[in-house]
Design a protein around this motif. Structure first.
Motif, PDB file in Angstrom:
ATOM      1  N   VAL A   1       7.909   4.673   2.801  1.00  0.00           N
ATOM      2  CA  VAL A   1       9.351   4.687   2.552  1.00  0.00           C
ATOM      3  C   VAL A   1      10.095   3.913   3.622  1.00  0.00           C
ATOM      4  CG1 VAL A   1      11.391   6.153   2.335  1.00  0.00           C
ATOM      5  CG2 VAL A   1       9.242   6.862   1.284  1.00  0.00           C
ATOM      6  N   LYS A   2       9.787   4.141   4.893  1.00  0.00           N
ATOM      7  CA  LYS A   2      10.484   3.440   5.967  1.00  0.00           C
ATOM      8  C   LYS A   2      10.335   1.930   5.832  1.00  0.00           C
ATOM      9  CE  LYS A   2      10.986   3.189  10.998  1.00  0.00           C
ATOM     10  NZ  LYS A   2      11.028   1.713  10.982  1.00  0.00           N
ATOM     11  N   ARG A   3       9.114   1.479   5.516  1.00  0.00           N
ATOM     12  CA  ARG A   3       8.899   0.046   5.365  1.00  0.00           C
ATOM     13  C   ARG A   3       9.693  -0.505   4.181  1.00  0.00           C
ATOM     14  NH1 ARG A   3       2.956  -1.280   4.085  1.00  0.00           N
ATOM     15  NH2 ARG A   3       3.637  -0.412   2.089  1.00  0.00           N
ATOM     16  N   ALA A   4       9.717   0.236   3.075  1.00  0.00           N
ATOM     17  CA  ALA A   4      10.458  -0.215   1.894  1.00  0.00           C
ATOM     18  C   ALA A   4      11.953  -0.314   2.195  1.00  0.00           C
ATOM     19  CB  ALA A   4      10.200   0.732   0.726  1.00  0.00           C
ATOM     20  N   VAL A   5      12.490   0.646   2.929  1.00  0.00           N
ATOM     21  CA  VAL A   5      13.906   0.604   3.289  1.00  0.00           C
ATOM     22  C   VAL A   5      14.182  -0.590   4.198  1.00  0.00           C
ATOM     23  CG1 VAL A   5      15.738   1.814   4.534  1.00  0.00           C
ATOM     24  CG2 VAL A   5      14.231   3.084   2.987  1.00  0.00           C
ATOM     25  N   ASP A   6      13.286  -0.842   5.143  1.00  0.00           N
ATOM     26  CA  ASP A   6      13.441  -2.007   6.017  1.00  0.00           C
ATOM     27  C   ASP A   6      13.401  -3.311   5.224  1.00  0.00           C
ATOM     28  OD1 ASP A   6      13.610  -0.345   8.187  1.00  0.00           O
ATOM     29  OD2 ASP A   6      11.515  -0.586   8.794  1.00  0.00           O
TER      30      ASP A   6
ATOM     31  N   SER B   1       0.828  -1.192   0.000  1.00  0.00           N
ATOM     32  CA  SER B   1       0.000   0.000   0.000  1.00  0.00           C
ATOM     33  C   SER B   1       0.870   1.253   0.000  1.00  0.00           C
ATOM     34  CB  SER B   1      -0.915   0.003   1.224  1.00  0.00           C
ATOM     35  OG  SER B   1      -0.168   0.112   2.419  1.00  0.00           O
ATOM     36  N   GLY B   2       0.461   2.225  -0.790  1.00  0.00           N
ATOM     37  CA  GLY B   2       1.228   3.453  -0.914  1.00  0.00           C
ATOM     38  C   GLY B   2       2.126   3.496  -2.125  1.00  0.00           C
TER      39      GLY B   2
ATOM     40  N   VAL C   1      13.797   3.190  -3.449  1.00  0.00           N
ATOM     41  CA  VAL C   1      12.816   3.945  -2.675  1.00  0.00           C
ATOM     42  C   VAL C   1      13.564   4.855  -1.708  1.00  0.00           C
ATOM     43  CG1 VAL C   1      10.890   3.809  -1.053  1.00  0.00           C
ATOM     44  CG2 VAL C   1      11.097   2.112  -2.889  1.00  0.00           C
ATOM     45  N   VAL C   2      13.296   6.148  -1.802  1.00  0.00           N
ATOM     46  CA  VAL C   2      13.963   7.153  -0.967  1.00  0.00           C
ATOM     47  C   VAL C   2      12.913   8.121  -0.439  1.00  0.00           C
ATOM     48  CG1 VAL C   2      16.150   6.989  -2.218  1.00  0.00           C
ATOM     49  CG2 VAL C   2      14.413   8.632  -2.986  1.00  0.00           C
ATOM     50  N   PRO C   3      13.217   8.873   0.625  1.00  0.00           N
ATOM     51  CA  PRO C   3      12.258   9.866   1.125  1.00  0.00           C
ATOM     52  C   PRO C   3      11.851  10.853   0.043  1.00  0.00           C
ATOM     53  CG  PRO C   3      14.028   9.530   2.700  1.00  0.00           C
ATOM     54  CD  PRO C   3      14.418   8.779   1.466  1.00  0.00           C
ATOM     55  N   LEU C   4      10.693  11.475   0.223  1.00  0.00           N
ATOM     56  CA  LEU C   4      10.123  12.326  -0.826  1.00  0.00           C
ATOM     57  C   LEU C   4      11.024  13.507  -1.170  1.00  0.00           C
ATOM     58  CD1 LEU C   4       6.330  12.391   0.089  1.00  0.00           C
ATOM     59  CD2 LEU C   4       7.583  10.817  -1.396  1.00  0.00           C
TER      60      LEU C   4
END
Length: 343
Positions: A167-172, A107-108, A242-245
Motif C-alpha cells: 500500500v505505501k509503495r502504491a500511494v507513493d 508484487s502483492g 489503493v488504501v490501507p487494509l
C-alpha cells in the motif's frame, strides 16, 4: 457473522471463541502460490472477521504461533514475487475465485485484490442478512458494523506487512485515495509562471488539506484527528484506489451494504419509483435506510436517550465508511443530534 441478529447486546462482554490454533500445513509451503497462501490465511480471516462472539468491539484472536506463521508466509510470498519479478504461477482453487495473474503488476497486487474480494463477500453477508422490517434495520446494522469493523482492524494489524510493502509503495506511486490528477486542475489555476517546485508542492499539500477538512480535519489538529479524517476519505474513495487494509474493509462495507440501502429502488420499467404524495406532506424517503431513519426519529414511544444513541452511532457509521457530510441522510441525522444538544 451476525446473520439474523436484530436486537443487539450493546455492551455485552462475555467470553468469546477460543484463540484459533496454527493449522498444520505438513510439508507444504504457504508462500509457494496465492492459493497456498490464501488457504493458510483464510481460516484466520474467517475466525477474526466472521466467527460469532459476544464482544462486538473486540475481534476473536488467533494463537501467537499462527500470527507469526502468517507474518512469515506473507513476507516470504512478497519476497518471492520481488525476486522473480512477479507473482508465481498459480492454479485457481475451486472454492476461491482467483483472477488470472498479471506478471506486470507489482508484487502483492494479487493478495491485495483477493483481500478486497474477501471483504466484499463478508459485507454482502451483512447486507443479505438484513431484516425486511425497516424498523429493525438500524438495530441490526449497528452491531453488525461494530463486529465487522473490529475484525477489519484486527486483520489490518495482522497483515500490516501488506500495508508497509504494497500500500505505501502504491500511494507513493500516485495510486492512493487522492491522486495528482484529482487536484491538478484546481492547483493548476493558481500556479504562476515564476512558481518554484516547492511552491507547487505546497499548493498540492493545501489542496489535500482542503479535502481532509471535509472529513473533520482542521489546521494544527492532533495526529489522531488527521488519521481519522484520512481513513474516512480513503473509505469514500473509488474502488480502484489503493488504501490501507482497514480502509479497504470499510470501503467495501459502504459499497456492499450502505450504498444499496441508500439507493432509491427502481420500478419494473427501470425508472425510480415516484409514489404520489399529498400536497401538504413531503414525499416519503425511498431508500431503505432513509425510511428506517425517518421511522426512528418520528417514533413517539422510543426512549429519547436511546433514540439519540442510535442516531449518533449511525451518524458515526456513515462518516466512517465514507458517506459525505452533504449527503441528505447525514444532514438529517446531524440536525437531529444538534437539536438534542441545544436543549
Amino acid at each position: 457473522m451476525c446473520k439474523g441478529q436484530v436486537e443487539p447486546a450493546p455492551h455485552a462482554s462475555g467470553v468469546g471463541p477460543k484463540s484459533l490454533p496454527n493449522p498444520s500445513t505438513g510439508s507444504a509451503n504457504p508462500a509457494a502460490s496465492l492459493p497456498a497462501l490464501w488457504g493458510y490465511l483464510q481460516p484466520a480471516l474467517d475466525h477474526i472477521v466472521r466467527s460469532p462472539t459476544n464482544n462486538l468491539t473486540k475481534a476473536p484472536s488467533i494463537e501467537v504461533s499462527y500470527h507469526m506463521g502468517i507474518h512469515t508466509a506473507v513476507y516470504n510470498y512478497f519476497t518471492a514475487q520481488s525476486d522473480s519479478g512477479g507473482p508465481p504461477a498459480t492454479r485457481a482453487l475451486p472454492s476461491i475465485p482467483f483472477q488470472h495473474n498479471d506478471r506486470n503488476k507489482p508484487s502483492g497486487t494479487d493478495l491485495y485484490e483477493q483481500l478486497d474480494r474477501y471483504y466484499a463477500e463478508a459485507a454482502e453477508e451483512v447486507f443479505f442478512g438484513a431484516p425486511h422490517d425497516d424498523s429493525s434495520l438500524i438495530h441490526y446494522l449497528l452491531p453488525c458494523f461494530s463486529r465487522y469493523s473490529a475484525g477489519a482492524q484486527s486483520v489490518n494489524r495482522l497483515l500490516n506487512y501488506v500495508n508497509r510493502h504494497y500500500v505505501k509503495r502504491a500511494v507513493d506511486e500516485d495510486k492512493g485515495w487522492l491522486r495528482l490528477a484529482d487536484v491538478f486542475d484546481a492547483v493548476a489555476k493558481t500556479i504562476q509562471e515564476d512558481d518554484t517546485r516547492d511552491k507547487i508542492q505546497q499548493r498540492l499539500k493545501e489542496r489535500r488539506s482542503e479535502e481532509l477538512k471535509r472529513w473533520g480535519y482542521y489546521d494544527d489538529a492532533p495526529a489522531d484527528v488527521l488519521a481519522q479524517a484520512e481513513a474516512c476519505a480513503e473509505a469514500a474513495s473509488p474502488l480502484d484506489r489503493v488504501v490501507p487494509l482497514s480502509s479497504l474493509a470499510l470501503r467495501r462495507f459502504r459499497s456492499e451494504v450502505i450504498d444499496p440501502l441508500l439507493a432509491i429502488p427502481k420500478s419494473k420499467n427501470g425508472k425510480k419509483k415516484k409514489p404520489p404524495a399529498p400536497p401538504e406532506k413531503p414525499a416519503v424517503p425511498k431508500g431503505r435506510l432513509a425510511r428506517a431513519v425517518k421511522e426512528l426519529l418520528e417514533m413517539e414511544n422510543e426512549d429519547v436517550d436511546e433514540k439519540r444513541r442510535l442516531a449518533g452511532e449511525l451518524a458515526i457509521l456513515l462518516r466512517t465508511v465514507g458517506i459525505r457530510i452533504d449527503h441528505p441522510l447525514r444532514k438529517k441525522l446531524d440536525r437531529f443530534l444538534a437539536q438534542g444538544a441545544s436543549t
